[in-house]
Design a protein around this motif. Sequence first.
Motif, mmCIF file in Angstrom:
data_model
loop_
_atom_site.group_PDB
_atom_site.id
_atom_site.type_symbol
_atom_site.label_atom_id
_atom_site.label_comp_id
_atom_site.label_asym_id
_atom_site.label_seq_id
_atom_site.Cartn_x
_atom_site.Cartn_y
_atom_site.Cartn_z
ATOM 1 N N ILE A 357 -42.456 14.304 49.306
ATOM 2 C CA ILE A 357 -43.665 15.020 49.701
ATOM 3 C C ILE A 357 -43.406 15.915 50.908
ATOM 4 C CG2 ILE A 357 -44.600 13.188 51.214
ATOM 5 C CD1 ILE A 357 -46.624 15.502 48.918
ATOM 6 N N ALA A 358 -42.456 15.493 51.788
ATOM 7 C CA ALA A 358 -42.130 16.325 52.941
ATOM 8 C C ALA A 358 -41.580 17.668 52.477
ATOM 9 C CB ALA A 358 -41.120 15.610 53.840
ATOM 10 N N CYS A 359 -40.654 17.627 51.523
ATOM 11 C CA CYS A 359 -40.091 18.871 51.005
ATOM 12 C C CYS A 359 -41.178 19.700 50.324
ATOM 13 C CB CYS A 359 -38.975 18.582 49.995
ATOM 14 S SG CYS A 359 -37.586 17.746 50.762
ATOM 15 N N ALA A 360 -41.956 19.034 49.441
ATOM 16 C CA ALA A 360 -42.985 19.749 48.691
ATOM 17 C C ALA A 360 -43.984 20.415 49.628
ATOM 18 C CB ALA A 360 -43.702 18.790 47.746
ATOM 19 N N ALA A 361 -44.485 19.635 50.613
ATOM 20 C CA ALA A 361 -45.498 20.170 51.519
ATOM 21 C C ALA A 361 -44.913 21.258 52.414
ATOM 22 C CB ALA A 361 -46.093 19.047 52.366
ATOM 23 N N GLY A 362 -43.662 21.018 52.871
ATOM 24 C CA GLY A 362 -42.998 22.001 53.717
ATOM 25 C C GLY A 362 -42.905 23.357 53.045
ATOM 26 N N PHE A 363 -42.475 23.339 51.765
ATOM 27 C CA PHE A 363 -42.345 24.608 51.048
ATOM 28 C C PHE A 363 -43.700 25.223 50.743
ATOM 29 C CE2 PHE A 363 -37.973 23.312 50.110
ATOM 30 C CZ PHE A 363 -37.350 24.524 50.360
ATOM 31 N N TRP A 364 -44.620 24.361 50.305
ATOM 32 C CA TRP A 364 -45.943 24.825 49.876
ATOM 33 C C TRP A 364 -46.611 25.627 50.994
ATOM 34 C CZ3 TRP A 364 -50.028 20.835 47.676
ATOM 35 C CH2 TRP A 364 -51.135 21.539 47.167
ATOM 36 N N PHE A 365 -46.619 25.038 52.203
ATOM 37 C CA PHE A 365 -47.321 25.711 53.296
ATOM 38 C C PHE A 365 -46.364 26.414 54.245
ATOM 39 C CE2 PHE A 365 -50.284 22.551 51.750
ATOM 40 C CZ PHE A 365 -51.428 23.328 51.593
ATOM 41 N N GLN A 366 -45.067 26.498 53.831
ATOM 42 C CA GLN A 366 -44.079 27.169 54.675
ATOM 43 C C GLN A 366 -44.111 26.637 56.096
ATOM 44 O OE1 GLN A 366 -41.740 29.526 53.750
ATOM 45 N NE2 GLN A 366 -42.346 28.962 51.673
ATOM 46 N N ASN A 367 -44.127 25.307 56.218
ATOM 47 C CA ASN A 367 -44.282 24.708 57.528
ATOM 48 C C ASN A 367 -43.518 23.373 57.543
ATOM 49 O OD1 ASN A 367 -45.162 23.407 59.853
ATOM 50 N ND2 ASN A 367 -47.265 24.185 59.666
ATOM 51 N N ALA A 368 -42.289 23.404 58.069
ATOM 52 C CA ALA A 368 -41.428 22.225 58.041
ATOM 53 C C ALA A 368 -42.020 21.077 58.850
ATOM 54 C CB ALA A 368 -40.042 22.579 58.575
ATOM 55 N N GLN A 369 -42.675 21.406 59.969
ATOM 56 C CA GLN A 369 -43.251 20.348 60.807
ATOM 57 C C GLN A 369 -44.329 19.581 60.059
ATOM 58 O OE1 GLN A 369 -44.379 21.708 64.736
ATOM 59 N NE2 GLN A 369 -42.768 23.264 64.693
ATOM 60 N N LEU A 370 -45.107 20.304 59.292
ATOM 61 C CA LEU A 370 -46.144 19.671 58.477
ATOM 62 C C LEU A 370 -45.496 18.692 57.498
ATOM 63 C CD1 LEU A 370 -49.184 19.725 58.000
ATOM 64 C CD2 LEU A 370 -48.822 21.462 56.253
ATOM 65 N N GLY A 371 -44.343 19.092 56.950
ATOM 66 C CA GLY A 371 -43.598 18.222 56.043
ATOM 67 C C GLY A 371 -43.205 16.925 56.721
ATOM 68 N N VAL A 372 -42.667 17.034 57.950
ATOM 69 C CA VAL A 372 -42.248 15.843 58.681
ATOM 70 C C VAL A 372 -43.444 14.920 58.922
ATOM 71 C CG1 VAL A 372 -41.306 14.977 60.850
ATOM 72 C CG2 VAL A 372 -40.329 17.026 59.782
ATOM 73 N N ILE A 373 -44.563 15.540 59.289
ATOM 74 C CA ILE A 373 -45.745 14.728 59.604
ATOM 75 C C ILE A 373 -46.277 14.000 58.378
ATOM 76 C CG2 ILE A 373 -48.192 14.938 60.196
ATOM 77 C CD1 ILE A 373 -47.227 16.870 62.385
ATOM 78 N N ILE A 374 -46.375 14.700 57.258
ATOM 79 C CA ILE A 374 -46.891 14.007 56.068
ATOM 80 C C ILE A 374 -45.909 12.910 55.641
ATOM 81 C CG2 ILE A 374 -45.956 15.534 54.254
ATOM 82 C CD1 ILE A 374 -48.616 15.160 52.796
ATOM 83 N N GLY A 375 -44.606 13.156 55.846
ATOM 84 C CA GLY A 375 -43.605 12.137 55.522
ATOM 85 C C GLY A 375 -43.814 10.876 56.344
ATOM 86 N N CYS A 376 -43.995 11.048 57.659
ATOM 87 C CA CYS A 376 -44.204 9.884 58.533
ATOM 88 C C CYS A 376 -45.475 9.140 58.142
ATOM 89 C CB CYS A 376 -44.310 10.320 59.997
ATOM 90 S SG CYS A 376 -42.774 10.983 60.623
ATOM 91 N N ALA A 377 -46.538 9.887 57.870
ATOM 92 C CA ALA A 377 -47.805 9.262 57.493
ATOM 93 C C ALA A 377 -47.632 8.470 56.199
ATOM 94 C CB ALA A 377 -48.889 10.311 57.335
ATOM 95 N N MET A 378 -46.848 9.027 55.268
ATOM 96 C CA MET A 378 -46.634 8.367 53.985
ATOM 97 C C MET A 378 -45.927 7.024 54.174
ATOM 98 S SD MET A 378 -47.187 8.918 50.728
ATOM 99 C CE MET A 378 -47.041 10.541 50.010
ATOM 100 N N VAL A 379 -44.869 7.010 54.979
ATOM 101 C CA VAL A 379 -44.156 5.754 55.218
ATOM 102 C C VAL A 379 -45.098 4.730 55.845
ATOM 103 C CG1 VAL A 379 -42.281 4.638 56.482
ATOM 104 C CG2 VAL A 379 -41.927 6.899 55.479
ATOM 105 N N THR A 380 -45.823 5.154 56.868
ATOM 106 C CA THR A 380 -46.776 4.240 57.523
ATOM 107 C C THR A 380 -47.745 3.649 56.516
ATOM 108 O OG1 THR A 380 -46.709 5.794 59.363
ATOM 109 C CG2 THR A 380 -48.387 4.055 59.459
ATOM 110 N N ASN A 381 -48.341 4.520 55.708
ATOM 111 C CA ASN A 381 -49.363 4.044 54.777
ATOM 112 C C ASN A 381 -48.774 3.110 53.728
ATOM 113 O OD1 ASN A 381 -52.011 3.803 54.026
ATOM 114 N ND2 ASN A 381 -52.014 5.621 52.719
ATOM 115 N N LEU A 382 -47.556 3.389 53.260
ATOM 116 C CA LEU A 382 -46.983 2.518 52.233
ATOM 117 C C LEU A 382 -46.593 1.148 52.775
ATOM 118 C CD1 LEU A 382 -46.956 5.063 50.317
ATOM 119 C CD2 LEU A 382 -45.253 3.699 49.115
#
Lengths: 435, 435
Positions: A357-382
């Motif tokens: 999801i980090a890669c997907a989100a990063g590319f989608w919104f052209q924002n690598a930091q957003l990718g890192v953040i959604i990745g961290c949130a995903m690990v926490t939630n799982l």
Amino acid sequence: ISANDSQRVREIAGDLHESDVGDLIETLEAEDRPKLVELLGKDFDFAALTEVDETVRVQLLEELPPETVAEGVRELESDDAVYILEDLDEAERAKILEQIPAPERIALTRSLDYPEDSAGRRMQTEFVAAPEFWTVGHTIDYVADAEELPDTFYEIFVVDPTYKLVGSVPLDRLLRARRSKHLSEILEDDPRTIAATEDQEDAARMFERYNLVSLAVVDEAERLVGVLTVDDIVDVIEEEADEDLRALGGVTGDEEISDPVFYTARSRIPWLLVNLLTAILSASVIGLFEATIEQMVALAVLMPIVASMGGNAGTQAMTVAVRALATQDIGGRNARRLIRRETLVGLANGVVLALVIACAAGFWFQNAQLGVIIGCAMVTNLVFAGLFGILIPLTLERLKADPAVASGVFLTTVTDTVGFFSFLGLATWWFGIGK
Amino acid sequence: ISANDSQRVREIAGDLHESDVGDLIETLEAEDRPKLVELLGKDFDFAALTEVDETVRVQLLEELPPETVAEGVRELESDDAVYILEDLDEAERAKILEQIPAPERIALTRSLDYPEDSAGRRMQTEFVAAPEFWTVGHTIDYVADAEELPDTFYEIFVVDPTYKLVGSVPLDRLLRARRSKHLSEILEDDPRTIAATEDQEDAARMFERYNLVSLAVVDEAERLVGVLTVDDIVDVIEEEADEDLRALGGVTGDEEISDPVFYTARSRIPWLLVNLLTAILSASVIGLFEATIEQMVALAVLMPIVASMGGNAGTQAMTVAVRALATQDIGGRNARRLIRRETLVGLANGVVLALVIACAAGFWFQNAQLGVIIGCAMVTNLVFAGLFGILIPLTLERLKADPAVASGVFLTTVTDTVGFFSFLGLATWWFGIGK
């Protein structure tokens, strides 16, 4: 066919197996069902009614004259008779019982006095019992000549003079023993029994565990009062698994597919209202971050992904836990191991999903930091999903609540809340927005 | 206890029921398990291995010498032997089979040649068969004296000279008949049979439907080759319900609670990846309305409520449908009725939920129009949820796919997409924003 009277109906339906007659009844329109029973008259086997949905059965029985029902019920084994009578309302049931001669009526009433879903309700009061001192030959001759025997039986119960169970002799063993032997020599001592007041599910567990075909039911004084047979238990097992499955799917109560719209809608709405409440609760977490979202709408687009993946992973853990609890596979010792396992599984799969999801989100919104953040949130939630996916059912079980019913709501509340909070919270902090 | 050798182990474990020995094996550490078996020696009943998880069984069997296993397996009924051998890999199994004398080996191999989960795999090849012309007395004497009989049996199969099944005589009926009668006079003709290649689930359906205790298994030429007994079928029913339940919970494959973390994580991730894909899909619907959300952040707060309520209501409809399909309660005729019912239930509950959420949202954001819009979106989504909750499983069933496995993903994709689209779309149109 059943519009005009005739004996065609008898010809067609008379020879069918009770299950098939049950199906036939269910496919008929409601007003044709009593007609069918009356047309069949003596050829109608009331056992067919044990094979139809409760709604259909109750409705049909209420429309038939009590005398007809009483006569039909008398022909049945006691367990089937109880099964048919137990769902009727008090008044209706009393009217039918009045028509049944005293000895049979007393036996039926006694079974009906046991709590719902207990072994005593499901048991058959017809069984074959013999004293210890009988020989094999004597027993065989007795069975051959006796008049009042159950339709089918698989073992002979050996009892002492006070009707306490001493042991049991399966029929195949009886057949293979010498005629001169005493039952006391060939009986299986220390036979398994169940108290009449115990739950039918406990009985089902014993059948499964010890591969039984029949099981003696005893009263408080340990006296033999009836027998449970495996064909009834098969239905209990099926029902029980069904209940768990429905409960996990948010269908409580005993909804059946022949229920009408209004009844179904009414029985499902409480669960939906509870869920609505928890959904509003998790939504209010989003409300805390309105300002953040206003500045970065991409967050609103991505946040349901984090929440829903937590829900999916948590449900996996919960499903395994609920079933393991239902089949009593979880004990004190492996509970701790399971909690550790589920948390680690959550972590492992969280990392995999985070990368994707980090890669997907990063590319989608052209924002690598957003990718890192959604990745961290995903690990926490799982990780939370795995942990609570097992903890919630375990806790509910310990509180004597049914884990299948309530686990789902609690779990999605946790995964939604943690999902929204971790993702939006991290974004607010990292990008320093939303103030 | 099992650290130092001794005959204490025999004393303790020797008398236990096979299920209890199975439990004992599972609680031991992996390296102590083969030790236990060796310490017990001849007292170890390999039937205990039918009661443990597959992972534990395979691991233990691989560590034991093939000769020990072969000897243990020979003592078992054929169905238990097959059950133990079927999960081993080819080479391991061949090594064990080599140690078994030819006649028994051939019988086992023949059972193992039937497809997995077929009636032929589960059947017991030991049964009691007798020709039609035998008298009851002769049969009873034969059974009393015969040496090679199954451990337990409930009926005598009556066969013609080519071993085709003519009928069956339950033991209780045999006992109650006069000794001079011929079997042909008392047999249940037209007995129910199942082909060896058919699925065990079909066999389970027959047991349930006709309350059987045992069922004859026949080969392509209709010759009797074995018998299924209800104790095996109880396990099949339990397994089958379990499978449906796990499938609905997103746990595919045969995960067991004793599996290690890595194995569990790997078996669950595919399902999560599929869900991630569909979650991204529904999120992209939100992406279409970024401009709208920017102008009215309240929409972002409320949209998960609409989506999740659709998911909950759809799951209710789907759960009922999946179980009804599994127990073959849905036919062509009531399918249409069910579709109508679920749609109407969705409509009814949609209206109730809409009223509640409209008031709640209206007050929360002090915006009555927003309340009306979320209410309309809620009704729309619940109608779709009900409709697709039943249509998806029905369609999958028609396409010969397992409705329990895939219905969930499709359903949440529909309810999320419809939920987001109807709510955000309505808001965009009504408030004329987002352009």
